[in-house]
Design a protein around this motif. Structure first.
Motif, PDB file in Angstrom:
ATOM      1  N   CYS A 199      77.192  40.399  49.610  1.00 25.61           N
ATOM      2  CA  CYS A 199      76.887  39.361  48.628  1.00 25.61           C
ATOM      3  C   CYS A 199      77.789  39.387  47.398  1.00 25.61           C
ATOM      4  CB  CYS A 199      75.426  39.438  48.205  1.00 25.61           C
ATOM      5  SG  CYS A 199      74.952  41.009  47.438  1.00 25.61           S
ATOM      6  N   GLU A 200      78.059  40.566  46.884  1.00 28.00           N
ATOM      7  CA  GLU A 200      78.776  40.692  45.605  1.00 28.00           C
ATOM      8  C   GLU A 200      80.106  39.945  45.577  1.00 28.00           C
ATOM      9  OE1 GLU A 200      81.612  42.207  42.828  1.00 28.00           O
ATOM     10  OE2 GLU A 200      81.605  42.850  44.915  1.00 28.00           O
ATOM     11  N   PRO A 201      80.979  40.110  46.572  1.00 25.28           N
ATOM     12  CA  PRO A 201      82.258  39.393  46.490  1.00 25.28           C
ATOM     13  C   PRO A 201      82.149  37.886  46.723  1.00 25.28           C
ATOM     14  CG  PRO A 201      82.151  40.653  48.516  1.00 25.28           C
ATOM     15  CD  PRO A 201      80.944  41.020  47.701  1.00 25.28           C
ATOM     16  N   GLU A 202      81.016  37.420  47.247  1.00 27.92           N
ATOM     17  CA  GLU A 202      80.832  35.998  47.522  1.00 27.92           C
ATOM     18  C   GLU A 202      80.358  35.206  46.307  1.00 27.92           C
ATOM     19  OE1 GLU A 202      81.653  34.351  50.294  1.00 27.92           O
ATOM     20  OE2 GLU A 202      82.432  36.252  51.056  1.00 27.92           O
ATOM     21  N   CYS A 203      79.860  35.881  45.285  1.00 28.14           N
ATOM     22  CA  CYS A 203      79.289  35.187  44.125  1.00 28.14           C
ATOM     23  C   CYS A 203      80.389  34.599  43.244  1.00 28.14           C
ATOM     24  CB  CYS A 203      78.420  36.138  43.313  1.00 28.14           C
ATOM     25  SG  CYS A 203      77.661  35.323  41.888  1.00 28.14           S
ATOM     26  N   PRO A 204      80.447  33.271  43.123  1.00 27.07           N
ATOM     27  CA  PRO A 204      81.498  32.658  42.312  1.00 27.07           C
ATOM     28  C   PRO A 204      81.305  32.851  40.806  1.00 27.07           C
ATOM     29  CG  PRO A 204      80.001  30.976  43.097  1.00 27.07           C
ATOM     30  CD  PRO A 204      79.587  32.269  43.752  1.00 27.07           C
ATOM     31  N   ASN A 205      80.108  33.235  40.402  1.00 30.46           N
ATOM     32  CA  ASN A 205      79.817  33.428  38.984  1.00 30.46           C
ATOM     33  C   ASN A 205      79.821  34.896  38.577  1.00 30.46           C
ATOM     34  OD1 ASN A 205      79.333  30.694  38.111  1.00 30.46           O
ATOM     35  ND2 ASN A 205      77.514  30.756  39.403  1.00 30.46           N
TER      36      ASN A 205
ATOM     37  N   ASP B 227      77.055  24.032  48.446  1.00 38.48           N
ATOM     38  CA  ASP B 227      75.815  23.289  48.676  1.00 38.48           C
ATOM     39  C   ASP B 227      74.574  24.182  48.637  1.00 38.48           C
ATOM     40  OD1 ASP B 227      77.200  20.908  48.945  1.00 38.48           O
ATOM     41  OD2 ASP B 227      77.380  21.110  51.122  1.00 38.48           O
ATOM     42  N   SER B 228      74.768  25.464  48.903  1.00 35.28           N
ATOM     43  CA  SER B 228      73.653  26.409  48.879  1.00 35.28           C
ATOM     44  C   SER B 228      74.190  27.785  48.482  1.00 35.28           C
ATOM     45  CB  SER B 228      72.958  26.460  50.243  1.00 35.28           C
ATOM     46  OG  SER B 228      73.859  26.903  51.236  1.00 35.28           O
ATOM     47  N   PRO B 229      73.309  28.683  48.060  1.00 37.74           N
ATOM     48  CA  PRO B 229      73.756  29.994  47.607  1.00 37.74           C
ATOM     49  C   PRO B 229      74.466  30.782  48.708  1.00 37.74           C
ATOM     50  CG  PRO B 229      71.512  29.574  46.872  1.00 37.74           C
ATOM     51  CD  PRO B 229      71.864  28.483  47.846  1.00 37.74           C
ATOM     52  N   THR B 230      75.691  31.185  48.433  1.00 35.37           N
ATOM     53  CA  THR B 230      76.460  31.917  49.440  1.00 35.37           C
ATOM     54  C   THR B 230      75.912  33.313  49.673  1.00 35.37           C
ATOM     55  OG1 THR B 230      78.076  32.635  47.812  1.00 35.37           O
ATOM     56  CG2 THR B 230      78.598  30.657  49.064  1.00 35.37           C
ATOM     57  N   CYS B 231      75.319  33.917  48.664  1.00 38.57           N
ATOM     58  CA  CYS B 231      74.776  35.263  48.858  1.00 38.57           C
ATOM     59  C   CYS B 231      73.690  35.254  49.932  1.00 38.57           C
ATOM     60  CB  CYS B 231      74.248  35.848  47.550  1.00 38.57           C
ATOM     61  SG  CYS B 231      72.935  34.909  46.747  1.00 38.57           S
ATOM     62  N   GLN B 232      72.855  34.207  49.929  1.00 41.03           N
ATOM     63  CA  GLN B 232      71.818  34.105  50.957  1.00 41.03           C
ATOM     64  C   GLN B 232      72.433  33.892  52.337  1.00 41.03           C
ATOM     65  OE1 GLN B 232      69.425  30.917  49.283  1.00 41.03           O
ATOM     66  NE2 GLN B 232      67.845  32.378  48.703  1.00 41.03           N
ATOM     67  N   LYS B 233      73.516  33.138  52.395  1.00 36.16           N
ATOM     68  CA  LYS B 233      74.163  32.867  53.686  1.00 36.16           C
ATOM     69  C   LYS B 233      74.758  34.116  54.309  1.00 36.16           C
ATOM     70  CE  LYS B 233      75.518  28.058  53.026  1.00 36.16           C
ATOM     71  NZ  LYS B 233      76.661  27.151  52.936  1.00 36.16           N
ATOM     72  N   VAL B 234      75.343  34.988  53.500  1.00 37.01           N
ATOM     73  CA  VAL B 234      76.026  36.157  54.044  1.00 37.01           C
ATOM     74  C   VAL B 234      75.126  37.375  54.194  1.00 37.01           C
ATOM     75  CG1 VAL B 234      78.275  35.402  53.190  1.00 37.01           C
ATOM     76  CG2 VAL B 234      76.904  36.989  51.816  1.00 37.01           C
ATOM     77  N   CYS B 235      73.957  37.352  53.610  1.00 39.05           N
ATOM     78  CA  CYS B 235      73.049  38.494  53.687  1.00 39.05           C
ATOM     79  C   CYS B 235      72.547  38.666  55.123  1.00 39.05           C
ATOM     80  CB  CYS B 235      71.870  38.314  52.742  1.00 39.05           C
ATOM     81  SG  CYS B 235      70.761  39.743  52.744  1.00 39.05           S
ATOM     82  N   PRO B 236      72.716  39.867  55.691  1.00 44.09           N
ATOM     83  CA  PRO B 236      72.281  40.080  57.072  1.00 44.09           C
ATOM     84  C   PRO B 236      70.774  40.303  57.234  1.00 44.09           C
ATOM     85  CG  PRO B 236      73.232  42.089  56.227  1.00 44.09           C
ATOM     86  CD  PRO B 236      73.414  41.038  55.160  1.00 44.09           C
ATOM     87  N   ILE B 237      70.068  40.511  56.140  1.00 43.48           N
ATOM     88  CA  ILE B 237      68.626  40.763  56.204  1.00 43.48           C
ATOM     89  C   ILE B 237      67.883  39.529  55.704  1.00 43.48           C
ATOM     90  CG2 ILE B 237      66.751  42.297  55.513  1.00 43.48           C
ATOM     91  CD1 ILE B 237      68.975  43.687  57.121  1.00 43.48           C
ATOM     92  N   ASP B 238      67.107  38.925  56.573  1.00 45.69           N
ATOM     93  CA  ASP B 238      66.382  37.698  56.252  1.00 45.69           C
ATOM     94  C   ASP B 238      65.432  37.901  55.075  1.00 45.69           C
ATOM     95  OD1 ASP B 238      65.716  34.995  56.735  1.00 45.69           O
ATOM     96  OD2 ASP B 238      63.923  35.604  57.847  1.00 45.69           O
ATOM     97  N   LYS B 239      65.431  36.960  54.167  1.00 46.98           N
ATOM     98  CA  LYS B 239      64.550  36.909  52.998  1.00 46.98           C
ATOM     99  C   LYS B 239      64.731  38.091  52.040  1.00 46.98           C
ATOM    100  CE  LYS B 239      61.318  34.013  55.374  1.00 46.98           C
ATOM    101  NZ  LYS B 239      60.059  33.796  55.965  1.00 46.98           N
ATOM    102  N   THR B 240      65.942  38.625  51.967  1.00 53.05           N
ATOM    103  CA  THR B 240      66.231  39.673  50.998  1.00 53.05           C
ATOM    104  C   THR B 240      66.596  39.072  49.658  1.00 53.05           C
ATOM    105  OG1 THR B 240      66.900  41.266  52.668  1.00 53.05           O
ATOM    106  CG2 THR B 240      67.802  41.592  50.475  1.00 53.05           C
ATOM    107  N   ILE B 241      67.246  37.913  49.665  1.00 54.96           N
ATOM    108  CA  ILE B 241      67.611  37.232  48.422  1.00 54.96           C
ATOM    109  C   ILE B 241      66.727  35.998  48.314  1.00 54.96           C
ATOM    110  CG2 ILE B 241      69.465  36.169  47.104  1.00 54.96           C
ATOM    111  CD1 ILE B 241      71.415  37.916  48.739  1.00 54.96           C
TER     112      ILE B 241
END
Length: 86
Positions: free
Chosen positions: A15-21, A46-60
């Motif tokens: 998640c960390e490297p994917e966050c544009p902010n 269009d949607s949070p990239t951290c949620q897209k790349v997280c391998p564990i469902d509902k962690t973010i």
């Protein structure tokens, strides 16, 4: 709303490297999201990239402690990025 990384985080470093902010950083035990910098990727994607790349469902998840509407997230994006409002 800002997002929140829950205790089910496995510190996979996705998640960390994917966050544009640059709102995600390693905390004491797991990654954390700085609510003051999180725009849920509004202005970038269009949607949070951290949620897209997280391998564990509902962690973010949405952080109910930091309620913000789309307009407030957009305003935060404009301030953080130093761009002129549209």
């Amino acid at each position: 709303m800002a997002l929140l990384i829950t205790n089910s985080c496995i510190n996979c470093d996705m998640c960390e490297p994917e966050c544009p902010n640059q709102a995600i950083a390693m905390g004491d035990l797991i990654y954390q999201i700085d609510a003051a910098r999180c725009t849920e990727c509004i202005g970038f994607y269009d949607s949070p990239t951290c949620q897209k790349v997280c391998p564990i469902d509902k962690t973010i998840i949405v952080d109910a402690r930091h309620p913000e509407c789309q307009a407030e997230l957009w305003e935060k994006f404009v301030i953080l990025q130093g761009v002129a409002p549209a």
